[in-house]
Every structure is written in structure tokens, then in C-alpha cells.
Enzyme design. Structure first.
Site, PDB file in Angstrom:
ATOM      1  N   ASP A 120      -3.251  33.389  30.714  1.00 25.41           N
ATOM      2  CA  ASP A 120      -4.434  32.658  31.157  1.00 25.41           C
ATOM      3  C   ASP A 120      -4.553  32.595  32.664  1.00 25.41           C
ATOM      4  O   ASP A 120      -5.493  32.011  33.194  1.00 25.41           O
ATOM      5  CB  ASP A 120      -4.464  31.250  30.551  1.00 25.41           C
ATOM      6  CG  ASP A 120      -3.244  30.420  30.968  1.00 25.41           C
ATOM      7  OD1 ASP A 120      -2.536  30.839  31.906  1.00 25.41           O
ATOM      8  OD2 ASP A 120      -3.003  29.369  30.349  1.00 25.41           O
TER       9      ASP A 120
ATOM     10  N   ASP B  42       0.815  35.626  26.078  1.00 22.25           N
ATOM     11  CA  ASP B  42       1.026  34.195  25.954  1.00 22.25           C
ATOM     12  C   ASP B  42       0.360  33.762  24.645  1.00 22.25           C
ATOM     13  O   ASP B  42      -0.496  34.474  24.121  1.00 22.25           O
ATOM     14  CB  ASP B  42       0.391  33.493  27.154  1.00 22.25           C
ATOM     15  CG  ASP B  42       0.619  31.993  27.137  1.00 22.25           C
ATOM     16  OD1 ASP B  42       1.718  31.586  26.724  1.00 22.25           O
ATOM     17  OD2 ASP B  42      -0.291  31.260  27.532  1.00 22.25           O
TER      18      ASP B  42
ATOM     19  N   ASP C 290       0.965  31.703  34.232  1.00 20.01           N
ATOM     20  CA  ASP C 290       1.466  33.055  34.036  1.00 20.01           C
ATOM     21  C   ASP C 290       1.340  33.939  35.275  1.00 20.01           C
ATOM     22  O   ASP C 290       1.625  35.128  35.212  1.00 20.01           O
ATOM     23  CB  ASP C 290       0.699  33.726  32.880  1.00 20.01           C
ATOM     24  CG  ASP C 290       0.890  32.992  31.568  1.00 20.01           C
ATOM     25  OD1 ASP C 290       2.041  32.631  31.276  1.00 20.01           O
ATOM     26  OD2 ASP C 290      -0.085  32.770  30.850  1.00 20.01           O
TER      27      ASP C 290
END
Length: 777
Positions: free
Chosen positions: A665, A466, A669
Site C-alpha cells: 500500500d 501485503d 511497505d
């Protein structure tokens, strides 16, 4: 009226004056001999010296009745598990019902190992008995023909007297485990040792007391040869191996004990009246105000309410740079305060602290099984019956083809095969490496949830990351202010901040903080309105102000053609640009960027060197995502993706044959983290116990992934080395013990040498695994 306190029961005489123990809550009878203490003009009575000692260590805590709400760091009852079979959980120490190995505490403690103490005593007694036995049987080799001096029969009786207590008392744990293995239908190393020792001892008894039943060819001079010394020396050597193994296994828990030792034993509590004192750590509760002096370790997780300082978080995150902390910042227990004095408010105590969760995760990883262990388990399942079969075959072949006295040679070969083939090293090969690796990872800020995640990490070829909070800091900052009219930069910032104070957008906080840092005048907005997907607008000081993207400006009939070029330049640098309009005029541009973490570029370079393809999957726009990817050398960009799109991407890559690690995080996700071969949770504190991730990185940056990858490779390599040692040892040892080399070299392995080799094999596997404690990450 009866009251229980632990295992003690006290009867209060009828009519006696009573008081409540403030520590344990027990009712006690007051009398001249009753233990008591005074605090703040009040006398408290105790049921025992233990409660009195606890009260005196923290009288305010118990006198105010706060003890009732205390959270414990760990369960009081210690449980025990088998290092080779983690599914076995018991409330008391003892042998594993499957493999016979000594159970060890689920959570390593400083308590001495009962079995280590017991086995050490039995080892020394066995060793003391083995010395005269060796002198009696082999003394003439060094000029001490004791057997000739006293006669063979008397020597055999002396050997029997020396050997019997060792076989029937010292070796009792071996026979008990061997018997249990037969009852549980799980033959193991103790099955083989028991058979070998029993065969040597029983044969020797018959040879000593019924020598006449043997043919003349078995008589060596005055009588039939015995194996009393072999039985005792085998027992002594097995104990030596077990003691060395138990000591080495204790060292695999050193990392957890070191983590537990990071937390201070006391915390400096600040009372409501401003006075301070050192309270036991277990008495600290949520909401307590604590002082952390320079050089002190932070006692629990909390929030700074006074003071500024820098904290060394290296012992938890693996990062060497101190982190600045001030009012409102979160601090983690066990980190070290470098210079200033801090006052913190405790927010997480006991089992809820980051340190306690780390210890729990490492402990769980120690008890998990790696897929590669399945191979060792399958081999071990058929290994013991096969060895017994080989021992019987060796006995039969020596009886048929061996030289005289054939029975002596046959028994020696069979016993040697049984002893040397013990599969302990095979069973230890994987769990001992996983245990050591979990501890080493925790020291470097890499928390391994289970062994499977660690093994899979070594095979990963694609890493999906990410952007926000993983590659970047996750805390946007104001970077640029461009003036497009006669409104000053200070005014633009003041007006923009006034609007953003009413916004919940992630970038709003960056603009507000940036305006305050530039000294912009604080103003308040009225008639505030958030326009979805475009921006915000309202009135500030009687002026109509709007802050948003070009679509919002076009809705206001403002021409942004010239300004778009400047905004695109900012976007190319990875910044988010927003237009500011005042009273229907385009007044300026403010730009916000989420800074890239300093270590990210180096981490991606090292990940590429390790052969990983790095894909960035982010919900951010294409231009900003490409700008960040370009700076970092990321292989592929997927921009504007939703959390479910990340999971779809992982599924597609897996269909193409890739092994995927996903780093995020741990909030949006979570689906992707769970779908990946290895989920990696980035961040500190709140993310440390992510259930959807197999690995958690306390440092919160990609260097943690580099460390995790190195640790995974080192661990898998170590496991393969251990399995090779164990397989190679048995592959070579069993044929030699059976006498395969005798026709060529005349070499026949003594049962005593076989016992020494068996013990050394286990110790060598453990020593190899302990090398992981020093692996550079």
C-alpha cells in the site's frame, strides 16, 4: 510610471486616473477607450481584450480577488526534449545536439509541430523538382527521350538549375545537423545523409562544368553522367521519411492528450448565496463547492458533501464496475457521474490532482531510458564511423576492380552505403516503444514511473504481496456476533461499540459501523482504558465491560476454554475474533474480517499462469494469514512480519537468484518497495505519486499487476522486434549498397532506392511500436 504585462509595456500619463486590472493585476489608465465590464454594480477596467475575455468568463472569481491563489495545472513555459536522448532539455524547439532528431514537447500539446509544417513544405518542393529531373535522366525508358531532344549539356545545365535550390535551401536543415554532429563529435544519421548528398551534388557540378578533366571513358555519348537527380530524390525521400516519422511520433503522445481531455473544461461552482454557474476549470480552487450533474465528469479531486451516486472510474483505474459514492467519500477528477447529482468540495486542484500526477508520471516514463537501450547506444557510437569506413572501402574497391567508368560506379556505391546505413531506426527502436507503452498503461490504470521498471517487470519470477489493502479491501467489517450468556446480541453490539468509539485500533471502526448497521442503541463509555496487546475496557451504562483477546479474559479470571473453540473456527475462516465480558461474565464473541477483493483469486490464478511464485508477507497472525492464503492458493506465507522484515526477505530471495516484485500500500511497505527489483504501489489518490515504487496501480488490486506484467512482456517483445528490424536492415542493406551482389547478379543499388529504404526502415519501427496501443491487457 511603467507597468509590464507579458511582452507589452504601457506608460501611464502623469496625473491620469488609474484602476487595477482584476485579472492580471496591472495598473491601467482609465479613459473612453479603456476596456471595462460591470459586475454587481461595480465597473472593472482591463489592460487588454484577453483580460476582459477572461473576466467575463468568470467575473465572480476575479471580482473577489481569488485569482491570486490559483494553482496552475502545468508550467506555462513549454520545454522540449529529444525522444532518443531524454537528458537533452531545451526551452525552444530545434534539433537534438547529439542525434539531430527534432526535439518534441516534454508534455504533449495540441499545438502543431513547427518542424512537421516546415518539413512538409520542403518535401513537396523537393518532390516537384524531382519529377522533371527524373524525366530528364530516365525519360527514354518510358518513351520520352528529353535528353536527346535538347542535348546532354543543356540537360545537365537544367538539372543543375533544378537541383541547386533543393540542395542549398530545402536540404539546409540536413546539412546544418550534419555539421553540428561533427562539431559536437557525435556523428549520426545526418552526418551520413549530408556526406552522401554533398558527394553526389559536388561530383555532378564538376561533371557538368568541367567535363574535360574526366578521361574519355567517362564520357557517355555527349558528356559525363551526373547525379543531380539522385541528390534531389534522396532529399525528397528523406523528407518523406521524416514527415511520416514526425506524424507517427505525434501519435505516441495521443494517450497523454486523451488523459488531459478527460477533465472537463468547466466546473459548476456553487456560490455562498446558493446560485450556480459554469466556471473555467483553471479557476477552481481548494474549498470551492461544485455540483456534478448526472453524466458530467468530476472536474477535480474532492469530497462528496451532498447527494449519492455511482461513478465510473474505468478511465483512470481500468475497472469497469461503477463505484458508489456518498457524503464523506472521496472522488477523483475525470471520473464520470452516472446517475445522481453530487455536491463536492474541491480538495486538490491544478497540478495536485490525481489526473495531473498521472499525466506527469506518464510523461516522465516517456523520457526515461530502458537498460536494453544501452546496447543500441553502444552500437550507434561506433556505427557511423564504421559506415564511413565501409563507404570509403567500397569506393576504393570499385575504383580498383570496377568496370568502366569505375568512378561512376564507385561514387554510386559509396553514396548508397552512406544513405542506406542511417542509424535512425536503431536509435528509435527502444524509446518509441517505451513512449507508446507508457500511454497504453495509463489508459489501463497502470502507471509506469520509468522504463527500467517496465523492463525489469518482464523478468520478475517472484511476487511478494501485503495482505491488508492488497489482497483484501483494507476496510474491515463486522461479520459475526456469537452470544454466550443471557445478554442479547443487540446488547453485545451496543456495549462493544461504546468501548470501541474511544479506541484507535483499526478494527474499532468496523465494530462501531457494524453495530450501527444492526440498529444497536448508541451508548457512551466512561473510565475507558486501552490495555496494550490485549484489548479495551470501561464502564457503559454503569456496567463493567471488557473487549479483547483470550489473554485479557484470563487476566479477569474468566474461563474461555469452550469459547476458544468457537473463536478458532472463526479464525480458520480468516476472521479476527474478540471476546466480550459484561460484569465479570463472558457474554459473547464478535468477529471482524477484512473481505478479500473479488478480483484477487482470479488475479493470482493468472499470475501463476504467467510463471510467478506469490508470497504473502503480512503483519497479521499466522492462523488468519494461512486462512486467506488457503482460499487464494498463495504459494508461501510469511506472517507476523514487520516492514523491515519484508526488506530482509527481499534481500534473501535476491541472493538466491530471484527477481522480485513487491506490491504494497506504499506506506509501511516503502522500504520493501524500494528494495525490490520492481516496487508496485497499490491504491488510488494518495498513493499515485509513490516515489518508492516503479509502477503504480490505480485500480488497487492484483489484476493491475496482471496488466502490468502483460504490458511489460509486450513492450520488451516489441523493443526486441524493433532492434532486430534495425540491425537486420543495416546488416543486409550495407553489403548490397556496397555492391556485394554485383559480381553475381549484376545488381547495384541506386542511391535513390537506398534513400527510400532508409526512410521506410524508420517508419516500420514506429509502426511496429504503435501496435502497443492496441495490446490487450
Amino acid at each position: 510610471m511603467e507597468h509590464a504585462h507579458g511582452d507589452m509595456e504601457t506608460v501611464i500619463p502623469k496625473g491620469a486616473e488609474t484602476a487595477k486590472d482584476p485579472v492580471c493585476g496591472m495598473t491601467v489608465a482609465m479613459g473612453a477607450k479603456t476596456r471595462h465590464a460591470d459586475f454587481q454594480n461595480k465597473t472593472y477596467h482591463f489592460c487588454s481584450e484577453k483580460c476582459e475575455t477572461k473576466f467575463n468568463a468568470d467575473p465572480w472569481f476575479y471580482a473577489t480577488g481569488r485569482a491570486a491563489g490559483r494553482k496552475k495545472a502545468a508550467p506555462a513555459d513549454v520545454q522540449y526534449t529529444c525522444p532518443m536522448h531524454p537528458e537533452i532539455i531545451r526551452d525552444a524547439p530545434g534539433p537534438c545536439p547529439i542525434c539531430g532528431m527534432a526535439l518534441e514537447p516534454v508534455m504533449p500539446t495540441d499545438e502543431p509541430s513547427h518542424e512537421l509544417t516546415d518539413f512538409t513544405r520542403r518535401m513537396w518542393i523537393s518532390a516537384v523538382a524531382a519529377v522533371p529531373l527524373i524525366v530528364l535522366t530516365m525519360g527514354e525508358l518510358v518513351g520520352l527521350p528529353v535528353r536527346d531532344w535538347i542535348g546532354h549539356q543543356i540537360a545537365s545545365y537544367v538539372e543543375f538549375v533544378l537541383a541547386t535550390p533543393i540542395v542549398l535551401w530545402a536540404a539546409l536543415p540536413f546539412f546544418k545537423r550534419g555539421w553540428d554532429s561533427l562539431i559536437n563529435r557525435s556523428p549520426n544519421m545526418w552526418t551520413l545523409i549530408s556526406l552522401g548528398v554533398a558527394a553526389a551534388y559536388l561530383y555532378s557540378i564538376v561533371a557538368t562544368f568541367l567535363p574535360g578533366i574526366f578521361p574519355e571513358v567517362y564520357r557517355m555519348g555527349q558528356g559525363v553522367g551526373t547525379y543531380f537527380e539522385a541528390a534531389v530524390v534522396i532529399i525528397a525521400l528523406v523528407f518523406v521519411g521524416q514527415v511520416l516519422e514526425l506524424r507517427a511520433r505525434e501519435r505516441t503522445g495521443d494517450a497523454i492528450r486523451a488523459l488531459l481531455d478527460l477533465a472537463p473544461k468547466t466546473a459548476r461552482r456553487i456560490l455562498p448565496d446558493g446560485s450556480e454557474y459554469d466556471a473555467p476549470l483553471e479557476n477552481v480552487m481548494e474549498g470551492d463547492r461544485l455540483r456534478v450533474r448526472p453524466g458530467d465528469a468530476v472536474p477535480v479531486d474532492g469530497t462528496v458533501i451532498e447527494g449519492r451516486s455511482s461513478l465510473d472510474e474505468g478511465m483512470l483505474t481500468g475497472e469497469s464496475m461503477p463505484v458508489e459514492k456518498g457524503p464523506g467519500d472521496a472522488v477523483t477528477g475525470a471520473t464520470i457521474n452516472k446517475n445522481g447529482s453530487l455536491v463536492i468540495e474541491a480538495s486538490k486542484v491544478g497540478a495536485d490532482t490525481v489526473l495531473a500526477q498521472i499525466v506527469a508520471m506518464v510523461s516522465n516514463a516517456r523520457r526515461s531510458r530502458a537498460p536494453i537501450q544501452g546496447m543500441a547506444d553502444r552500437v550507434a557510437a561506433v556505427f557511423v564511423p564504421t559506415v564511413v569506413g565501409v563507404a570509403i572501402l567500397a569506393f576504393v574497391l570499385w575504383m580498383i576492380f570496377g568496370p568502366d567508368p569505375a568512378l561512376v560506379f564507385a561514387i554510386a556505391a559509396a553514396v548508397s552505403v552512406l544513405i542506406i546505413a542511417c542509424p535512425c531506426a536503431l536509435g528509435l527502436a527502444t524509446p518509441i516503444s517505451i513512449t507508446t507503452a507508457a500511454g497504453r498503461g495509463a489508459q489501463a490504470g497502470v502507471l509506469i514511473k520509468d522504463a527500467e521498471a517496465l523492463e525489469r517487470m518482464a523478468g520478475v519470477d517472484t511476487l511478494i504481496v501485503d495482505k491488508t489493502g492488497t489482497l483484501t479491501m483494507g476496510k474491515p467489517k463486522l461479520t459475526d456476533t456469537i452470544v454466550l450468556s443471557d445478554v442479547t446480541e443487540a446488547d453485545i453490539l451496543s456495549l462493544a461499540a461504546a468501548l470501541e468509539r474511544g479506541s484507535e485500533h483499526p478494527l474499532a471502526e468496523a465494530i462501531v459501523e457494524g453495530a450501527e448497521a444492526h440498529g444497536a442503541i448508541r451508548q457512551e463509555a466512561t473510565d475507558f482504558e486501552a490495555v496494550t496487546g490485549k484489548g479495551v475496557r470501561g464502564k457503559v451504562g454503569g456496567r463493567a465491560v471488557a473487549l479483547g483477546n483470550s489473554a485479557m479474559m484470563k487476566d479477569m479470571d474468566l474461563d474461555t476454554a469452550d469459547a476458544d473453540a468457537k473463536a478458532d473456527t472463526l479464525r480458520t475462516d480468516g476472521k479476527t475474533a474478540m471476546f466480550v465480558a459484561v460484569d465479570g461474565t463472558l457474554a459473547g464473541i464478535v468477529a471482524v474480517a477484512d473481505p478479500i477483493k473479488e478480483s484477487t483469486a482470479q488475479a493470482i490464478k493468472e499470475l501463476h499462469a504467467q510463471g510467478l511464485r506469490v508470497i504473502m508477507a503480512t503483519g497479521d497472525n499466522e492462523r488468519t494469514a494461512q486462512a486467506v492464503a488457503g482460499k487464494l492458493g498463495i504459494d508461501e506465507v510469511r506472517a507476523g512480519v514487520l516492514p523491515e522484515d519484508k526488506k530482509t526477505l527481499i534481500d534473501q530471495l535476491r541472493k538466491d537468484g530471484h527477481k522480485i516484485a513487491m506490491a504494497g500500500d506504499g506506506v509501511n511497505d516503502a522500504p520493501a518497495l524500494a528494495a525490490a527489483d520492481v516496487g508496485i504501489a497499490m491504491g488510488t489518490g494518495a498513493d499515485v505519486a509513490m516515489e518508492s515504487a516503479g509502477i503504480t496501480l490505480l485500480g488497487g488490486d492484483l489484476m493491475g499487476i496482471v496488466r502490468a506484467r502483460k504490458l511489460a512482456h509486450a513492450t520488451l517483445r516489441n523493443i526486441k522486434q524493433n532492434l532486430f528490424f534495425a540491425f537486420a536492415y543495416n546488416a543486409l542493406g550495407i553489403p548490397i549498397a556496397a555492391g556485394l551482389l554485383y559480381p553475381v547478379t549484376g545488381l547495384l543499388l541506386s542511391p535513390m532506392i537506398a534513400a527510400a529504404a532508409m526512410s521506410l526502415s524508420s517508419v516500420s519501427v514506429i509502426a511496429n511500436a504503435l501496435r502497443l496501443r492496441r495490446v490487450k491487457l
